[in-house]
Design a protein around this motif. Structure first.
Motif, PDB file in Angstrom:
ATOM      1  N   LYS A 135    -100.114 -33.083-125.967  1.00 38.85           N
ATOM      2  CA  LYS A 135    -100.224 -31.796-125.284  1.00 38.85           C
ATOM      3  C   LYS A 135     -98.881 -31.339-124.742  1.00 38.85           C
ATOM      4  CE  LYS A 135    -105.089 -32.491-124.064  1.00 38.85           C
ATOM      5  NZ  LYS A 135    -106.070 -32.651-122.974  1.00 38.85           N
ATOM      6  N   LEU A 136     -98.795 -30.051-124.437  1.00 38.77           N
ATOM      7  CA  LEU A 136     -97.591 -29.451-123.882  1.00 38.77           C
ATOM      8  C   LEU A 136     -97.347 -29.897-122.444  1.00 38.77           C
ATOM      9  CD1 LEU A 136     -95.271 -27.352-124.076  1.00 38.77           C
ATOM     10  CD2 LEU A 136     -96.938 -25.588-123.426  1.00 38.77           C
ATOM     11  N   ASN A 137     -98.438 -30.112-121.698  1.00 38.39           N
ATOM     12  CA  ASN A 137     -98.359 -30.519-120.287  1.00 38.39           C
ATOM     13  C   ASN A 137     -97.529 -29.538-119.469  1.00 38.39           C
ATOM     14  OD1 ASN A 137     -99.904 -32.978-120.574  1.00 38.39           O
ATOM     15  ND2 ASN A 137     -98.148 -33.815-121.666  1.00 38.39           N
ATOM     16  N   ARG A 138     -97.910 -28.276-119.614  1.00 42.38           N
ATOM     17  CA  ARG A 138     -97.121 -27.209-118.996  1.00 42.38           C
ATOM     18  C   ARG A 138     -97.221 -27.201-117.479  1.00 42.38           C
ATOM     19  NH1 ARG A 138     -98.116 -20.822-120.367  1.00 42.38           N
ATOM     20  NH2 ARG A 138     -96.664 -19.938-118.861  1.00 42.38           N
ATOM     21  N   VAL A 151     -91.543 -33.652-135.908  1.00 40.96           N
ATOM     22  CA  VAL A 151     -92.238 -33.709-134.620  1.00 40.96           C
ATOM     23  C   VAL A 151     -93.669 -33.262-134.880  1.00 40.96           C
ATOM     24  CG1 VAL A 151     -92.355 -32.871-132.252  1.00 40.96           C
ATOM     25  CG2 VAL A 151     -90.120 -33.193-133.339  1.00 40.96           C
ATOM     26  N   ALA A 152     -94.624 -34.087-134.524  1.00 40.55           N
ATOM     27  CA  ALA A 152     -96.027 -33.798-134.830  1.00 40.55           C
ATOM     28  C   ALA A 152     -96.532 -32.601-134.033  1.00 40.55           C
ATOM     29  CB  ALA A 152     -96.882 -35.022-134.530  1.00 40.55           C
ATOM     30  N   SER A 153     -97.610 -32.023-134.509  1.00 41.91           N
ATOM     31  CA  SER A 153     -98.243 -30.917-133.798  1.00 41.91           C
ATOM     32  C   SER A 153     -98.822 -31.413-132.480  1.00 41.91           C
ATOM     33  CB  SER A 153     -99.345 -30.297-134.651  1.00 41.91           C
ATOM     34  OG  SER A 153    -100.356 -31.253-134.922  1.00 41.91           O
ATOM     35  N   TYR A 154     -98.949 -30.512-131.534  1.00 41.77           N
ATOM     36  CA  TYR A 154     -99.561 -30.834-130.249  1.00 41.77           C
ATOM     37  C   TYR A 154    -100.248 -29.587-129.716  1.00 41.77           C
ATOM     38  CZ  TYR A 154     -94.961 -29.153-128.520  1.00 41.77           C
ATOM     39  OH  TYR A 154     -93.826 -28.435-128.277  1.00 41.77           O
ATOM     40  N   GLU A 155    -100.828 -29.660-128.529  1.00 45.68           N
ATOM     41  CA  GLU A 155    -101.696 -28.602-128.027  1.00 45.68           C
ATOM     42  C   GLU A 155    -101.125 -27.968-126.766  1.00 45.68           C
ATOM     43  OE1 GLU A 155    -105.892 -28.405-125.615  1.00 45.68           O
ATOM     44  OE2 GLU A 155    -105.803 -29.781-127.328  1.00 45.68           O
ATOM     45  N   VAL A 164    -102.638 -25.078-121.679  1.00 45.89           N
ATOM     46  CA  VAL A 164    -103.024 -23.909-120.889  1.00 45.89           C
ATOM     47  C   VAL A 164    -103.926 -22.993-121.705  1.00 45.89           C
ATOM     48  CG1 VAL A 164    -102.179 -21.865-119.673  1.00 45.89           C
ATOM     49  CG2 VAL A 164    -100.955 -24.035-119.467  1.00 45.89           C
ATOM     50  N   SER A 165    -103.499 -22.686-122.946  1.00 51.77           N
ATOM     51  CA  SER A 165    -104.271 -21.756-123.773  1.00 51.77           C
ATOM     52  C   SER A 165    -105.227 -22.454-124.721  1.00 51.77           C
ATOM     53  CB  SER A 165    -103.310 -20.875-124.593  1.00 51.77           C
ATOM     54  OG  SER A 165    -102.607 -21.665-125.547  1.00 51.77           O
ATOM     55  N   GLY A 166    -105.011 -23.747-124.964  1.00 50.11           N
ATOM     56  CA  GLY A 166    -105.844 -24.466-125.923  1.00 50.11           C
ATOM     57  C   GLY A 166    -105.408 -24.270-127.358  1.00 50.11           C
ATOM     58  N   GLN A 167    -104.361 -23.476-127.595  1.00 50.26           N
ATOM     59  CA  GLN A 167    -103.901 -23.219-128.949  1.00 50.26           C
ATOM     60  C   GLN A 167    -103.096 -24.397-129.487  1.00 50.26           C
ATOM     61  OE1 GLN A 167    -101.704 -19.558-128.465  1.00 50.26           O
ATOM     62  NE2 GLN A 167    -103.487 -18.304-128.919  1.00 50.26           N
ATOM     63  N   LYS A 168    -103.155 -24.569-130.792  1.00 48.64           N
ATOM     64  CA  LYS A 168    -102.400 -25.611-131.453  1.00 48.64           C
ATOM     65  C   LYS A 168    -100.945 -25.185-131.598  1.00 48.64           C
ATOM     66  CE  LYS A 168    -101.949 -28.064-135.872  1.00 48.64           C
ATOM     67  NZ  LYS A 168    -102.483 -28.211-137.256  1.00 48.64           N
ATOM     68  N   ILE A 169    -100.042 -26.106-131.296  1.00 47.50           N
ATOM     69  CA  ILE A 169     -98.622 -25.902-131.534  1.00 47.50           C
ATOM     70  C   ILE A 169     -98.274 -26.662-132.810  1.00 47.50           C
ATOM     71  CG2 ILE A 169     -96.284 -26.237-130.633  1.00 47.50           C
ATOM     72  CD1 ILE A 169     -97.533 -26.271-127.821  1.00 47.50           C
ATOM     73  N   ASP A 170     -97.838 -25.962-133.830  1.00 51.18           N
ATOM     74  CA  ASP A 170     -97.629 -26.572-135.133  1.00 51.18           C
ATOM     75  C   ASP A 170     -96.546 -27.646-135.094  1.00 51.18           C
ATOM     76  OD1 ASP A 170     -99.551 -24.986-136.321  1.00 51.18           O
ATOM     77  OD2 ASP A 170     -98.119 -23.414-136.864  1.00 51.18           O
ATOM     78  N   VAL A 226     -95.264 -20.992-129.441  1.00 52.47           N
ATOM     79  CA  VAL A 226     -95.986 -21.397-128.234  1.00 52.47           C
ATOM     80  C   VAL A 226     -96.224 -20.148-127.399  1.00 52.47           C
ATOM     81  CG1 VAL A 226     -95.995 -22.883-126.193  1.00 52.47           C
ATOM     82  CG2 VAL A 226     -94.834 -23.640-128.281  1.00 52.47           C
ATOM     83  N   ASP A 227     -97.412 -20.012-126.879  1.00 54.85           N
ATOM     84  CA  ASP A 227     -97.786 -18.803-126.143  1.00 54.85           C
ATOM     85  C   ASP A 227     -97.207 -18.828-124.732  1.00 54.85           C
ATOM     86  OD1 ASP A 227     -98.922 -16.431-125.426  1.00 54.85           O
ATOM     87  OD2 ASP A 227    -100.918 -17.257-125.059  1.00 54.85           O
ATOM     88  N   ILE A 228     -95.891 -18.797-124.666  1.00 52.24           N
ATOM     89  CA  ILE A 228     -95.166 -18.671-123.409  1.00 52.24           C
ATOM     90  C   ILE A 228     -94.017 -17.711-123.656  1.00 52.24           C
ATOM     91  CG2 ILE A 228     -95.752 -20.956-122.499  1.00 52.24           C
ATOM     92  CD1 ILE A 228     -93.107 -21.999-123.486  1.00 52.24           C
ATOM     93  N   ALA A 229     -93.428 -17.200-122.598  1.00 51.34           N
ATOM     94  CA  ALA A 229     -92.297 -16.302-122.746  1.00 51.34           C
ATOM     95  C   ALA A 229     -91.177 -17.027-123.482  1.00 51.34           C
ATOM     96  CB  ALA A 229     -91.809 -15.842-121.374  1.00 51.34           C
ATOM     97  N   GLY A 230     -90.676 -16.394-124.540  1.00 55.50           N
ATOM     98  CA  GLY A 230     -89.681 -17.029-125.382  1.00 55.50           C
ATOM     99  C   GLY A 230     -90.242 -17.518-126.696  1.00 55.50           C
ATOM    100  N   SER A 231     -91.568 -17.671-126.782  1.00 55.31           N
ATOM    101  CA  SER A 231     -92.288 -17.977-128.020  1.00 55.31           C
ATOM    102  C   SER A 231     -92.111 -19.395-128.546  1.00 55.31           C
ATOM    103  CB  SER A 231     -91.893 -16.989-129.132  1.00 55.31           C
ATOM    104  OG  SER A 231     -92.181 -15.666-128.758  1.00 55.31           O
TER     105      SER A 231
END
Length: 867
Positions: free
Chosen positions: A753-756, A788-792, A795-801, A841-846
């Motif tokens: 996970k991103l662990n934002r 680097v493997a995909s992760y989640e 916050v949004s639940g979206q997959k990060i490729d 990634v669904d954060i500012a800066g993409s």
């Protein structure tokens, strides 16, 4: 076994090190001297005696992987997760231009960085989370590096505080005789125009029996890259724009007690985006993504000198000095948001609402040029010492280190009260309020028309310089003595090392009057801070040979922080079993700690953060002010490692299982968690008269725990054919667990996970690379596939490729082709050949700046000549 292999390639000078195994210090053919391995104070004849997992990268390999600086090496290490090496405007407010290491994702403060085995001063700037770190960009010029050793195990029993996740030790050269000059140019081969030029020089001289001297310098000139230049960036909207929005008090309701927010009626035609919020509020959004700088403009100078003198037959003196100066500028939005909701009176000539209203926006936005922020980081360091042998079996050393890191911070922001005056018609440097609003030299700022020429005339009055001068100092006095063969045990002897250390750490942070008075509308301000502490320690280490094939290692350290941090004792036990000549097994168990930094104890930190207001659902940036707490206690951890190594003439394979349990983690409270839990508590969430969030007050805390485990795999195979030598290799880290517990006892699974919004870092399950080297006389080709493997996004639940890139390099060793008595090498390479964009990634800066790389495809040419 951690056998130290030296592979001498035809046509190549020096040695090529197996990534994952330690490095043998080779002076001449068949001569191997006793040396000190990172993670031990006991000198050894070969590094296969080490029971700790060590990865070593020498100077040749730094060139082979296409590293331009230490940041490039750190980013490809599979054991590094979550380091902050990309210049992200939003998560690196003041650390732009620095780089750091984050072994195991335990935090940038939890990896101890050494230069030639000695501590370094921490950067005077801290991360947005308040973490102190050593700036690896300021350590040493590239041509002065002989090798980098990474100890992937807890080491507080040996080195003290900060060695929680491991140690990275930069070791300078002592083998250069003559001069080397290297020129490198690299350029982004994609959209955008980012490039960099780097010139390195090194000179080494053997003074015979008198000693050795090394001098090295490096200059880097790097141009910037903005998100407006790439095709993968998505909009990043702020509800504070220009055109802006207005809060209308007469339209107040129980749902909107301060008034209804409405977007500027000309929002869309003037470049804004109208957004419908909750409770019938509308906002004029501003897209600030194009102004985000992902590579800053930098000019970096580094100098390093090291000298050794033979004092007596059994002792020598040495001296080191280093200097680094980095000037950085980056573009940001035309102006930052104004968070204090200034008033626009009904008497304003352009106010069509016929009542006093509040402005929600920024003075300059759509269609205006970007603003420039400036930073400077300067490090000065010197170290000296004396070392020698009392007899054949006794080695001693006394060292002194003095280092200073200074930073100049000069972002630019809206002066809140000046902007308010301009909205009231009293704008302008020469305005005399007695003249009346909008009369003569007093000018109205028009928030209803971004193209009003008066607005630009007021820029020098509205925008001011936020100035911060920061300093961090370190002084260390250390001595230790190592006894070989102190008494016989079976067929071998027990070795022992004992020592003591004293160090003093201090910080000073001074700001200009505007900043101290919190007069800025977005950056708010900051307060002067000064603090220091003194630490004393004693330590001991022993190597106990239980039998000819089994060895026990014991170490312990006691550190005393006085009233600031208390004291702590940390042991380490390790075992090495030489099963056969080619196979060995090792294990270790240790406890480690990290004391609160002086900043976390005494500091005050104000930066900005992305905040979602739960009362109306709007998202914007706001101030986040964090204060130190001198009641904080040290972080503590336990580390467990089991490993095995197989080595033969053609193959090396190392596998390690590791587990870290990390308690009382030092971090900053989550500003979003504070807002979510206490949105209407004025002591924690400060709101403007219009109800918008201005400042969130947080504090440094001991959060609960991080527990993580995984497996490292490092291997290579050496194949000699009639067509040259082929060397396939692999290096990877696979996470098995990453469990997080926050400061109120809530547990979460952070694996993959991103662990934002947690105490953790991004935790992809797999990170690693596979590659092959081909060497045939003067020719060498290297190719690496990095993954680097995909992760989640938690916050949004979206997959990060996943992020997979391919690099290749070709080197031609030209020998004396250009000139007699010179050795020349030409290298050309391409990094990220397929021009892979960082995963969205669904954060500012993409993108995630702690995992992704925004630099895209880069080609480079490098020429090195030795003479």
């Amino acid at each position: 076994m951690w056998v130290c292999k030296v592979l001498k390639w035809v046509g190549l000078s020096g040695v090529i090190m197996i990534l994952g195994g330690p490095f043998c210090h080779v002076r001449a053919a068949n001569e191997i001297e006793t040396i000190t391995v990172t993670g031990s104070r006991i000198k050894r004849s070969v590094q296969s005696d080490s029971a700790s997992p060590i990865t070593s990268v020498n100077a040749n390999m730094l060139s082979d992987i296409g590293a331009n600086d230490m940041r490039d090496l750190i980013e490809i290490l599979p054991f590094n997760t979550g380091a902050q090496n990309n210049s992200d405007n939003l998560s690196q407010n003041y650390t732009v231009g620095t780089s750091n290491v984050n072994l195991r994702g335990l935090g940038v403060s939890s990896t101890l960085v050494l230069l030639n085995g000695r501590r370094q001063v921490t950067s005077s700037v801290v991360t947005d989370q308040g973490a102190s770190f050593v700036d690896t960009a300021s350590l040493i010029p590239s041509l002065a590096v002989r090798r980098v050793e990474i100890l992937r195990d807890g080491a507080s029993a040996i080195y003290g505080s900060d060695a929680v996740a491991g140690v990275v030790n930069f070791i300078s050269r002592d083998d250069l005789i003559g001069s080397e000059l290297q020129y490198e140019y690299r350029k982004r081969v994609s959209e955008g125009s980012q490039d960099e030029t780097k010139i390195d020089f090194a000179y080494g001289a053997d003074l015979g029996e008198s000693g050795y001297v090394l001098f090295a310098s490096s200059f880097l000139d790097r141009t910037s890259l903005l998100l407006e230049e790439v095709d993968w960036a998505q909009p990043a909207f702020s509800s504070f724009g220009n055109p802006g929005s207005f809060v209308i008090p007469s339209l107040a309701s129980p749902q909107n007690p301060q008034g209804l927010t409405v977007a500027d009626e000309h929002c869309a035609q003037n470049g804004g985006v109208v957004s419908q919020g909750s409770n019938n509020n509308t906002f004029c959004l501003f897209d600030f993504a194009p102004q985000i700088t992902v590579v800053p403009d930098e000019q970096r100078l580094q100098l390093f000198v090291k000298a050794e003198w033979t004092w007596t037959e059994t002792a020598k003196l040495w001296f080191e000095a280093g200097y680094a100066d980095n000037h950085i500028s980056r573009e940001v939005s035309p102006s930052f948001p104004v968070l204090n909701a200034p008033t626009v009176l009904a008497s304003h000539p352009d106010n069509t609402f016929s009542e006093d209203i509040f402005f929600r926006g920024r003075p300059y936005g759509w269609g205006k040029p970007t603003e420039q922020n400036f930073y400077e980081h300067q490090t000065k360091r010197f170290a000296l010492g004396i070392e020698g042998e009392a007899n054949q079996d006794t080695y001693w050393q006394i060292t002194y280190v003095n280092a200073v890191n200074d930073a100049l911070l000069n972002p630019r922001d809206v002066i809140a009260d000046n902007f308010q005056l301009a909205l009231l018609g009293f704008g302008g440097i020469n305005c005399d309020s007695a003249q009346g609003p909008g009369v003569d030299s007093c000018i109205y700022f028009n928030p209803f028309d971004p193209l009003d020429p008066n607005n630009e005339r007021l820029r020098g009055f509205i925008i001011g310089d936020y100035i911060g001068n920061l300093e961090s100092k370190l002084q260390v006095i250390e001595g230790h003595i190592s006894f070989a063969e102190i008494f016989e045990l079976g067929d071998d002897y027990v070795d022992l090392a004992i020592g003591a250390q004293y160090r003093k750490e201090s910080i000073v942070q001074q700001y200009d009057a505007l900043t101290q008075q919190d007069r800025f509308a977005f950056l708010i301000g900051n307060q002067n801070v000064a603090g220091s502490r003194e630490v004393s320690a004693i330590f001991a280490e022993a190597r106990v040979p239980i039998s000819s094939i089994f060895e026990l290692g014991l170490a312990a350290r006691y550190e005393d922080y006085g009233s600031l941090g208390g004291d702590t004792t940390n042991p380490k036990i390790s075992m090495l079993w030489r099963v056969t000549k080619s196979l060995s097994m090792r294990s270790s168990y240790s406890t480690s700690f990290r004391a609160p930094s002086v900043h976390q104890l005494k500091g005050v930190q104000t930066n900005f953060a992305n905040i979602t207001d739960p009362t109306d659902g709007s998202t914007t940036f706001g101030g986040n002010r964090t204060v130190g707490d001198d009641s904080l206690v040290p972080e503590t951890s336990t580390a467990l490692n089991f490993g095995t190594s197989f080595s033969s003439e053609t193959m090396s394979l190392d596998v390690d299982y590791w587990r870290f349990t990390f308690d009382d983690v030092l971090t900053r409270e989550s500003h979003q968690a504070v807002v979510n839990a206490m949105p209407n508590d004025p002591s924690r969430v400060v709101r403007t008269s219009a109800g918008t969030i201005s400042v969130v007050n947080t504090k440094f805390i001991n959060a609960q725990a991080i527990e993580t485990s995984g497996v490292d795999l490092v291997g290579m195979y050496n194949v000699k054919t009639r067509y040259g030598r082929f060397i396939p290799e692999v290096s990877a880290a696979y996470l098995l667990s990453y469990d997080l517990t926050d400061d109120v006892g809530n547990t979460s699974d952070g694996l993959g996970k991103l662990n934002r919004n947690t105490v953790g870092n991004p935790a992809p399950r797999l990170k690693g690379s596979v590659g092959v080297r081909w060497i045939n006389e003067a020719h060498q080709i290297n190719a690496f596939l990095r993954h680097v493997a995909s992760y989640e996004n938690d916050v949004s639940g979206q997959k990060i490729d996943s992020f997979t890139t391919f690099d290749t390099h070709y080197s031609l060793h030209m020998g004396e082709l250009l000139k007699p008595d010179t050795q020349s090498t030409l290298t050309i390479g391409i990094l990220n050949i397929t021009d892979e964009s960082p995963p969205y990634v669904d954060i500012a800066g993409s993108y995630d700046p702690r995992t992704g790389d925004p630099r895209g495809r880069r080609a480079y040419i490098k020429f090195k000549v030795g003479f």
